[in-house]
Write an enzyme that holds these catalytic residues in place. Structure first.
Site, PDB file in Angstrom:
ATOM      1  CG  ASP A 104      49.391  10.508  29.073  1.00  0.00           C
ATOM      2  OD1 ASP A 104      49.041  11.632  29.489  1.00  0.00           O
ATOM      3  OD2 ASP A 104      48.849   9.454  29.453  1.00  0.00           O
ATOM      4  NE  ARG A 118      46.001  11.092  27.147  1.00  0.00           N
ATOM      5  CZ  ARG A 118      46.482   9.847  27.075  1.00  0.00           C
ATOM      6  NH1 ARG A 118      47.489   9.575  26.255  1.00  0.00           N
ATOM      7  NH2 ARG A 118      45.953   8.890  27.812  1.00  0.00           N
ATOM      8  CG  ASP A 123      46.590   5.777  30.382  1.00  0.00           C
ATOM      9  OD1 ASP A 123      46.663   6.998  30.594  1.00  0.00           O
ATOM     10  OD2 ASP A 123      46.031   4.971  31.160  1.00  0.00           O
ATOM     11  CB  THR A 124      51.853   8.004  31.569  1.00  0.00           C
ATOM     12  OG1 THR A 124      51.180   9.269  31.575  1.00  0.00           O
ATOM     13  CG2 THR A 124      52.689   7.890  30.313  1.00  0.00           C
ATOM     14  CD  GLU A 126      45.308  10.296  34.839  1.00  0.00           C
ATOM     15  OE1 GLU A 126      45.780  11.452  34.880  1.00  0.00           O
ATOM     16  OE2 GLU A 126      44.693   9.850  33.853  1.00  0.00           O
ATOM     17  NE  ARG A 168      43.408  15.571  26.363  1.00  0.00           N
ATOM     18  CZ  ARG A 168      43.577  14.668  27.330  1.00  0.00           C
ATOM     19  NH1 ARG A 168      44.416  14.944  28.334  1.00  0.00           N
ATOM     20  NH2 ARG A 168      42.948  13.514  27.300  1.00  0.00           N
TER      21      ARG A 168
END
Length: 297
Positions: A104, A118, A123-124, A126, A168
């Site tokens: 992501d 971002r 949310d992917t 980690e 970001r």
């Protein structure tokens, strides 16, 4: 005597002729004078007429101005139209992807400026977190984004916030007329992550996520792994322990394995038995979400 008389007659005729000629000349001269006088008069009348028209027009204009002008101290009303609003800037920024950080997050060039983007509202798992290990389906999400975007030109769409606390850019990322944020949700490689006030597509994203959950796709194949507060890889270890306990000890070939059971697909995968087909030891309908005879696909 007769000759004298003739001379008198001729002389008289001559005199009358002269008189006639003089009269004719006089009449002609008088006519010319009258014509010239008439022309001058007509020209004068035309000039006066033009002057009168011009004067009347000026008076009318003055009358209009007097009606439009407000009394002293009174604000002047304007009939001018309001200025047109400045055209709204395009909602997209064009950027070139120079590097995929993880599923992501990407590095881009916007013009000559380097930025990190971002993906907003998703949310992917980690893969590059400084204090967390690589999480299940993180590498798959990173590969998906890399294969699709690295070196490509994309369009970036802002929601409300411009940047996150790390500086970001927060963006919806579009490639080939498709939003990558949505595609990660469809593939079960990301979850909906809500951070106010950036919720432009939240309802649509939730619908996409719901379909992935029902199908048990990607992150949703691991029970209780993806939640509203993030990812919980610890459930993998908890799931593996019961699986080991329920696995039968080695027995002769004739011994039946029908008593094998798995609490979830994580345990099946940990045991190296995925996928399970109907009739296989450990197969159960609760593991076969779409009831197609194949569990833990």
């Amino acid at each position: 005597m007769k000759r004298t008389k003739n001379k008198l007659i001729i002389g008289g005729v001559a005199v009358w002729a002269v008189i006639i000629l003089i009269g004719a000349f006089s009449d002609k001269k008088e006519n010319k004078t009258l014509t010239a006088t008439s022309t001058v008069k007509d020209s004068s009348d035309s000039q006066k007429k033009d002057e009168l028209i011009a004067k009347q027009a000026a008076e009318i204009e003055e009358l209009k101005k007097s009606k439009e002008s407000p009394p002293a101290g009174q604000a002047i009303a304007t009939t001018q139209p309001a200025a047109a609003p400045v055209a709204e800037a395009s909602k997209y920024l064009t950027a070139k992807v120079t590097k995929v950080v993880d599923g992501d997050t990407i590095d881009v060039l916007i013009g000559d400026k380097k930025e990190t983007v971002r993906f907003v509202l998703v949310d992917t798992p980690e893969t590059k977190h400084p204090s967390k290990p690589v999480e299940p389906y993180g590498p798959e999400a990173s590969k998906f984004t890399t294969d699709m975007l690295e070196g490509k030109e994309v369009k970036l769409e802002k929601d409300v916030s411009e940047r996150d606390k790390y500086g970001r850019l927060l963006m919806y990322v579009w490639f080939d007329d498709k939003m990558v944020n949505e595609q990660l949700l469809e593939k079960g490689l990301a979850r909906v992550a809500i951070y106010q006030p950036d919720v432009k597509y939240v309802d649509k994203f939730r619908e996409i996520q719901k379909k992935a959950q029902q199908a048990g796709t990607g992150i949703w194949s691991i029970e209780n792994y993806a939640k509203d507060d993030g990812y919980h890889p610890e459930v993998m270890k908890k799931a593996e322990e019961p699986a080991k306990e329920t696995q039968p000890s080695k027995a002769p070939a004739s011994t039946s394995n029908s008593n094998v059971s798995y609490p979830n697909c994580t345990a099946v995968k940990a045991a190296g038995k995925a996928p399970l087909h109907r009739g296989d030891p450990g197969y159960s309908s609760k593991l076969d979400r779409d009831n197609d005879g194949v569990a833990c696909e």
